[in-house]
Every structure is written in structure tokens, then in C-alpha cells.
Write a protein that holds these residues in place. Structure first.
Motif, PDB file in Angstrom:
ATOM      1  N   HIS A   1      46.731   1.449   0.664  1.00 12.15           N
ATOM      2  CA  HIS A   1      46.113   0.948  -0.464  1.00 12.15           C
ATOM      3  C   HIS A   1      45.266   2.093  -1.175  1.00 12.15           C
ATOM      4  O   HIS A   1      44.643   2.878  -0.594  1.00 12.15           O
ATOM      5  CB  HIS A   1      44.900  -0.099   0.067  1.00 12.15           C
ATOM      6  N   THR A   2      45.679   2.354  -2.517  1.00 14.09           N
ATOM      7  CA  THR A   2      45.094   3.849  -3.019  1.00 14.09           C
ATOM      8  C   THR A   2      43.365   3.501  -3.156  1.00 14.09           C
ATOM      9  O   THR A   2      42.980   4.824  -3.339  1.00 14.09           O
ATOM     10  CB  THR A   2      45.609   3.585  -4.703  1.00 14.09           C
ATOM     11  N   GLY A   3      42.933   2.365  -3.235  1.00 13.15           N
ATOM     12  CA  GLY A   3      41.464   2.598  -3.593  1.00 13.15           C
ATOM     13  C   GLY A   3      40.627   2.864  -2.195  1.00 13.15           C
ATOM     14  O   GLY A   3      39.792   3.688  -2.249  1.00 13.15           O
ATOM     15  N   SER A   4      40.894   2.247  -1.131  1.00 12.69           N
ATOM     16  CA  SER A   4      40.254   2.269   0.011  1.00 12.69           C
ATOM     17  C   SER A   4      40.797   3.569   0.896  1.00 12.69           C
ATOM     18  O   SER A   4      40.311   4.167   1.752  1.00 12.69           O
ATOM     19  CB  SER A   4      40.169   1.112   0.810  1.00 12.69           C
ATOM     20  N   GLY A   5      42.172   3.713   0.790  1.00 17.96           N
ATOM     21  CA  GLY A   5      42.788   4.744   1.500  1.00 17.96           C
ATOM     22  C   GLY A   5      43.618   3.921   2.920  1.00 17.96           C
ATOM     23  O   GLY A   5      44.099   4.756   3.464  1.00 17.96           O
ATOM     24  N   ALA A   6      43.134   2.539   2.962  1.00 16.92           N
ATOM     25  CA  ALA A   6      43.580   2.054   4.212  1.00 16.92           C
ATOM     26  C   ALA A   6      45.214   2.385   4.214  1.00 16.92           C
ATOM     27  O   ALA A   6      45.894   2.137   3.122  1.00 16.92           O
ATOM     28  CB  ALA A   6      43.244   0.735   4.045  1.00 16.92           C
ATOM     29  N   VAL A   7      45.677   2.654   5.478  1.00 16.63           N
ATOM     30  CA  VAL A   7      47.121   2.897   5.485  1.00 16.63           C
ATOM     31  C   VAL A   7      47.574   2.326   6.819  1.00 16.63           C
ATOM     32  O   VAL A   7      46.672   2.624   7.838  1.00 16.63           O
ATOM     33  CB  VAL A   7      47.356   4.626   5.275  1.00 16.63           C
ATOM     34  N   GLY A   8      48.859   1.988   6.568  1.00 18.09           N
ATOM     35  CA  GLY A   8      49.679   1.653   7.916  1.00 18.09           C
ATOM     36  C   GLY A   8      50.822   2.251   8.018  1.00 18.09           C
ATOM     37  O   GLY A   8      51.516   2.338   6.838  1.00 18.09           O
TER      38      GLY A   8
ATOM     39  N   ASN B   1      49.255  11.714   6.104  1.00 18.62           N
ATOM     40  CA  ASN B   1      47.695  12.107   6.470  1.00 18.62           C
ATOM     41  C   ASN B   1      46.845  11.071   5.975  1.00 18.62           C
ATOM     42  O   ASN B   1      46.798  10.678   4.793  1.00 18.62           O
ATOM     43  CB  ASN B   1      47.698  13.486   5.569  1.00 18.62           C
ATOM     44  N   VAL B   2      46.121  10.555   6.942  1.00 15.64           N
ATOM     45  CA  VAL B   2      45.243   9.416   6.599  1.00 15.64           C
ATOM     46  C   VAL B   2      44.071   9.809   5.617  1.00 15.64           C
ATOM     47  O   VAL B   2      43.543   8.975   4.964  1.00 15.64           O
ATOM     48  CB  VAL B   2      44.587   8.741   7.884  1.00 15.64           C
ATOM     49  N   LYS B   3      43.562  10.997   5.695  1.00 17.97           N
ATOM     50  CA  LYS B   3      42.568  11.363   4.914  1.00 17.97           C
ATOM     51  C   LYS B   3      42.844  11.550   3.353  1.00 17.97           C
ATOM     52  O   LYS B   3      42.207  11.312   2.533  1.00 17.97           O
ATOM     53  CB  LYS B   3      42.010  12.805   5.271  1.00 17.97           C
ATOM     54  N   THR B   4      44.220  11.961   3.062  1.00 14.44           N
ATOM     55  CA  THR B   4      44.587  12.213   1.585  1.00 14.44           C
ATOM     56  C   THR B   4      45.675  11.495   1.261  1.00 14.44           C
ATOM     57  O   THR B   4      46.053  11.351   0.062  1.00 14.44           O
ATOM     58  CB  THR B   4      45.242  13.695   1.698  1.00 14.44           C
ATOM     59  N   GLY B   5      46.362  10.796   2.096  1.00 17.05           N
ATOM     60  CA  GLY B   5      47.472   9.969   1.759  1.00 17.05           C
ATOM     61  C   GLY B   5      48.671  10.532   1.642  1.00 17.05           C
ATOM     62  O   GLY B   5      49.866   9.927   1.142  1.00 17.05           O
ATOM     63  N   GLU B   6      48.755  11.920   1.751  1.00 17.51           N
ATOM     64  CA  GLU B   6      50.004  12.809   1.617  1.00 17.51           C
ATOM     65  C   GLU B   6      51.012  12.184   2.752  1.00 17.51           C
ATOM     66  O   GLU B   6      50.626  12.212   3.843  1.00 17.51           O
ATOM     67  CB  GLU B   6      49.567  14.041   1.819  1.00 17.51           C
TER      68      GLU B   6
END
Length: 281
Positions: free
Chosen positions: A53-60, A155-160
Motif C-alpha cells: 500500500h503506497t500510502g502507509s507502506g504496509a507490505v505483504g 525493503n519494508v522501509k522503502t518499498g524497493e
């Protein structure tokens, strides 16, 4: 996809890593101090799914192999959505698919269609932003189709998102593999980001008939019969299968010998070593 396969593969160590095995998933948020990277590898006909999710950075991230696909997709969407709503709800849901290749049985293709169908059924709008799969992840060597990439991390911090390999697969690898080798269908969520705990089980599996016989077989027999793609497995495949078979032989009834009190095995990040250590919760 062409750009993605051209990125050099990173070898990622255990510090700050949350490794997801086959038929597992994990979800977290950027401010999780225990996890920097979620990743998975050893993917031949499987597909790694990353939903962010681009807003919150939540990632699975999940490692799908064709079992439990619909329920697994529902769960990863639900978990990412849950974390996004608690954080910063504005934003897009971006989907990346990595892995699978043009295998002779079309296993990867069927899995791709199944995943697409499952994501399409979700209520929220999800944008497919990367599909490094099938033909786009295939190279032909001496007439044999091979996957180009076998793994990926986020990378959970940057989304990379990047191609990766993970020598350290996290705790209790054989136990976790035993579940799907014996037919456990579910894609299990292995991480609680609110507590920072890696959670394994509890689960049971049926005793594997003929496990003694399997362990007596030469490597080639194990490779030919226990892989969907024996020609292109990574070199450690048979060693891992043997370790898993041995685990099943030693623990035919995990509900009795492994999860004695029907409680999960918890692991938390050791502050000194950076790797996962057992934790009584």
C-alpha cells in the motif's frame, strides 16, 4: 520485467530478514524495528506475490505454489488493508508477481491465472505494477527452459523490490517444509508485526508413508520424483528435501512431539545478533 531481471541479484543475510517459505506469507509496516526485508527464494514453478500500500507502506509477501491460492490471496489483501487503514489509508495497492517460468507442464501459467483470478475478485482496486513471470522470467540453455530469477525481496522501509537469494531461511526450516511436503494446503501467516514475533504453527501433518524408503533413495530419484522441475532446481534442493524427510521420520506426529501444548513456536529478533531466537510468549 526486462528491467527487473537485469538488476543484479542481492545475497541477503539473516540480520533484519524475515524469510517466507513455500505456502507462507508475512505482512508488516515500515516502522517495524524487527524487519528490514521480507523475502523468499527457491522459486521454480512457484510465484512470489508482493502487495504494498503506497500510502502507509504496509507490505505483504507470500510464496504461492498452487495450494490454498484463493484463501491466501484473501488473507494477504485483508492483512495489508488492515495495516493500511490503521496507518495512512490514502494510497494505492500495488501488486508485484515474481517467479515462475515457461515450464513444460505449464504449472507456472496455471498458477498465474489462478492468482490473477483471485486478486480480481477482491473488493479493493489493486494495480499490477510488476509481472516478472513466465516467458519474461525464462532463459533457454541447451534447449532447456530455466528461470532467470529464483527469488526476490522487498525493503519494508522503502518499498524497493529486488531480485535476491537468501542463504539463511530462518528458524525451523525442516518443520516448515514438512507441512507442505505432507500436503498441508494452507498459506500460513508466519508473522505478527504488532508483537514483532515470528510464529510457527501449531499444525499437524499426516505421517508420510514410505519415508524410510524415500530416505534410502539416491539423490537423482528424490530429485526426479519430488520436484515439479527436476532439471532446474537449485543445487541444495535434494539436501533440503532429505532434511525435511528426516524431520518427518523423527516427528511423524508433530501435534504430539513438536507442538506439545498446542502452542506456536515463537521467535523474536535478538538485539545482539540480529537473527531470530526462540521466545516464550
Amino acid at each position: 520485467a526486462a528491467q527487473f531481471v537485469s538488476i543484479s541479484t542481492k545475497v541477503v543475510g539473516p540480520v533484519g530478514l524475515l524469510y517466507v517459505q513455500q505456502r507462507e506469507m508475512a505482512v508488516t509496516v515500515p516502522h517495524d524495528k524487527n524487519v528490514n526485508i521480507i523475502g523468499s527464494d527457491d522459486v521454480t514453478t512457484c510465484i512470489i506475490v508482493i502487495l504494498r500500500h503506497t500510502g502507509s507502506g504496509a507490505v505483504g509477501l507470500a510464496h504461492f505454489d498452487g495450494s490454498g491460492t484463493e484463501e491466501g490471496v484473501l488473507n494477504i489483501v485483508h492483512r495489508v488493508q488492515e495495516l493500511a487503514m490503521a496507518g495512512y489509508p490514502e494510497g494505492r495497492y500495488e501488486l508485484s508477481l515474481i517467479g515462475g517460468f515457461s515450464d513444460s507442464h505449464n504449472y507456472s501459467e496455471e498458477l498465474f491465472y489462478s492468482l490473477m483470478h483471485s486478486f480480481h475478485k477482491q473488493v479493493i482496486e489493486i494495480d499490477l505494477v510488476l509481472a516478472c513471470i513466465g516467458e519474461l522470467n525464462t532463459i533457454v540453455r541447451n534447449g532447456v527452459h530455466w528461470p532467470i530469477l529464483y527469488g526476490a525481496g522487498v525493503n519494508v522501509k522503502t518499498g524497493e523490490i529486488f531480485p535476491a537469494t537468501f542463504p539463511d531461511k530462518g528458524p525451523e526450516q525442516a518443520l516448515r517444509s514438512a507441512r507442505h511436503l505432507t500436503g498441508g494446503q494452507q498459506v500460513l501467516d508466519i508473522y505478527d508485526c504488532s508483537l514483532g514475533l515470528l510464529r510457527i504453527g501449531p499444525f499437524n501433518y499426516n505421517p508420510l508413508r514410505g519415508v524410510d524408503l524415500w530416505l534410502e533413495q539416491p539423490d537423482e530419484v528424490i530429485l526426479q520424483h519430488l520436484s515439479t522441475t527436476p532439471d532446474v532446481e537449485p543445487p541444495h534442493f535434494v539436501m533440503q528435501i532429505r532434511a525435511t524427510l528426516k524431520y518427518i521420520q523423527d516427528n511423524p506426529f508433530p501435534a504430539v512431539t513438536v507442538f506439545r501444548d498446542n502452542r506456536p513456536h515463537y521467535y523474536r529478533r535478538d538485539e545482539h545478533t540480529g537473527s531470530w531466537s526462540p521466545f516464550r510468549y
